[in-house]
Scaffold this active site. Structure first.
Site, short mmCIF file in Angstrom:
data_model
loop_
_atom_site.label_atom_id
_atom_site.label_comp_id
_atom_site.label_asym_id
_atom_site.label_seq_id
_atom_site.Cartn_x
_atom_site.Cartn_y
_atom_site.Cartn_z
N ARG A 250 0.85 -1.21 0.00
CA ARG A 250 0.00 0.00 0.00
C ARG A 250 0.88 1.26 0.00
O ARG A 250 0.62 2.20 -0.75
CB ARG A 250 -0.90 -0.03 1.23
N TYR A 282 3.68 10.62 2.53
CA TYR A 282 4.32 10.10 1.32
C TYR A 282 5.14 11.16 0.61
O TYR A 282 6.06 10.84 -0.14
CB TYR A 282 3.26 9.50 0.38
#
Length: 304
Positions: A250, A282
């Site tokens: 993921r 991220y």
């Protein structure tokens, strides 16, 4: 200790989390376990505490006691759970103020998630022995995790009726039973169709798993632990140096999208994050990658 007294309070809190906050069973269980840790601590005082008897000092003493026993991330989660617990009883009028009101969350370093390169993911999935039916199922599971960026619980709960392949989407039931539609690529759709027709169709499906997509050899739904075991065994076989879990697929999904120019708000929707702040971790992963590239290839970075 008034065990029944505290169990009744936990019952009310659990109902509130489920009905009013719409949390998943896994999340509710985590909250309850943390509250029970605190109640277990109260038992050491050998006197029948009630909600209104709990002071800031008692809560602080509990935090001190667990300080060296659990990680800072776990401490922070426990404090957060206790805040929710006591805030509920403030809202309901059982107590005037929360004894956790002035307890600060434990400061912790933000750990960047592990991310695999595309070639590493190809190597991992390619190493699966597909000669067996379970091997092919495992390949499809990892392809789906990476291609759709699913949480483990979302994958194990994925149903055949959630597959909208004509439209190119799957329906995912995320945290708090919230639904979202995630695009799925042609290759992964093909893998899933082959699994359904050639593997799943050969199983005697359990009554409560008729619509569940991924099944074990007994025809029942897979558990979260089984998905972790699949990845763990694969990593061990390939002797990977990185710590890898199903969540790594993921994390890699999100980072690869960002690296290739995807808008972070689109990634937020695909991951099912309620807050953009969760998705922004991220951007830190990508920043770290930029730094590594600069230090590796820039003339100044090459100097020792």
């Amino acid at each position: 200790m008034h065990t029944s007294y505290w169990q009744a309070n936990i019952g009310m809190f659990s109902t509130y989390l489920k009905l009013e906050r719409g949390l998943s069973d896994n999340s509710i269980e985590s909250y309850i376990l943390d509250v029970q840790k605190f109640i277990g601590f109260l038992e050491s005082y050998k006197q029948p505490y009630k909600l209104e008897d709990i002071t800031d000092e008692i809560v602080q003493e509990f935090i001190y006691q667990i300080h060296d026993l659990v990680a800072s991330s776990t401490q922070s989660r426990i404090v957060s759970g206790l805040k929710s617990f006591f805030n509920y009883f403030v809202l309901e009028g059982y107590i005037e103020r929360s004894p956790v009101e002035h307890i600060s969350s434990v400061k912790q370093a933000r750990k960047l998630p592990a991310v695999l390169s595309v070639s590493q993911i190809d190597d991992l999935i390619g190493a699966i022995d597909q000669s067996s039916e379970l091997g092919y199922r495992n390949k499809v599971i990892l392809e789906t995790l990476y291609s759709c960026g699913l949480r483990v619980s979302e994958l194990t709960n994925l149903r055949i009726s959630d597959l909208f392949f004509q439209e190119g989407f799957i329906r995912v039931i995320g945290k708090g039973s919230k639904h979202r539609f995630v695009p799925i690529d042609q290759n992964t759709m093909s893998y899933i169709n082959t699994y359904i027709q050639s593997v799943r169709s050969q199983l005697k499906v359990a009554k409560n798993s008729v619509d569940i997509l991924f099944l074990n050899r007994r025809g029942a739904g897979l558990t979260r632990a089984m998905i972790f075991t699949i990845v763990k065994d694969l990593v061990k076989e390939l002797e990977f140096s990185q710590e890898i879990s199903p969540h790594t697929f993921r994390h890699s999904f999100a980072t690869h999208l960002l690296d290739n120019g995807a808008d972070i708000r689109v990634i937020q929707l695909l991951l099912g994050h309620e807050s953009i702040a969760t998705t922004q971790i991220y951007t830190h992963v990508s920043s770290q990658k930029l730094k590594e590239v600069l230090l590796r290839f820039h003339p100044r970075g090459l100097q020792k």
